[in-house]
Design a protein around this motif. Sequence first.
Motif: not given
Length: 366
Positions: A220-222, A148-154
């Motif tokens: 979206k980023i926030a 989940d972290l990698d997907r959100n970071k991407a």
Amino acid sequence: MLKDFFILCSGADRKLLSGCSEGEQTKFAGIGATVFFTAVMAFIAGGYALYTVFDSIYPAIFFGFIWGLLIFNLDRFIVSTIRKRDSFSAEFLQATPRIALAIIIAIVISKPLEIKIFEKEIDTVLLKEKNAMALQNKKEVSNYFNTDLDRNKAQIDSLKSEETRKEKEVNALYATYIAEAEGTKGTMKLGKGPVFKEKIAKHDLARTEYETLKKSNDAKIADLEAKNKTIQADLDKKVSETQPVIDGFDGLMARINALDKLPWLPSFFIMLLFLAIETSPIIAKLLSPKGEYDFKLEDLETALKATITQDVYQRKLLVATSAQMHDKVYADIADDREIFNKQRMAAKEILELQSERFVEKQKQTM
């Protein structure tokens, strides 16, 4: 007083030993003292071992006391049951199972004290293992949440890249219409002509699109960053929840395994020391010559054995003689005609009574 107590610990017959010489009594007092102090060492070792399990002093003292009594009883039994014989090989063969039991007891007693003696070294080994376990645990927990972290970071990187591209496009349009106004590029005419107005319109439109895009992407980023903070908080919480399990990894089995990772020679010599302490009463009794107490004890045992053997033989002879006498008596009675006639008349009466009762039962059924 102390001498009598140690003689009691040796398992010797105090009444029989009291008639022996002072040297003989001292020998058995020494054996009893060895048995007693071995039990004391067992109490200390057992108490410490159980303290590492229960992490409380009172259950450790209680069960350590029970363990000390058990070892005391076993050692006392082992020493008291060894009998001096004329052949050393026969004595050693007799003591072999007891020596094997003493070796097992020595190993059991020595292990907890080895753990206490090498406590600092064991703590160092456990610290390294705990650190490795903590890192491995954090890695495993992170792997669980990293998707989940990698997907959100991407997604965040993609949105930021989109903003950057649009910002570069706006900046390029800005440079273009400025150059047109200065006459350095484009129509190469100084001033704000029709081409300049067209290019500034494109810039203004791109800037408006950029501002709209930035506003949307920033929201979206926030949101994604907030999700990442929640996921990270869950990750940290999971790590903190599992950390006490790792911190508690210092029980008896963990310390025994840590002890096995230390150099074996010091531990081996400590085990040999306890083996010498545990087997010393047996070895002392095997090596000591046959003394006054042993002769008296052998005399009592052989006398008792002879008495019992004689009693058994006499009982068997009494039974055989009595059987022969009864056989002769009943043989003489069988030839007596008077007794035979009385027995015949009694049998005749019984048969007549049985016949009459049978007839009565037959009539009742008709």
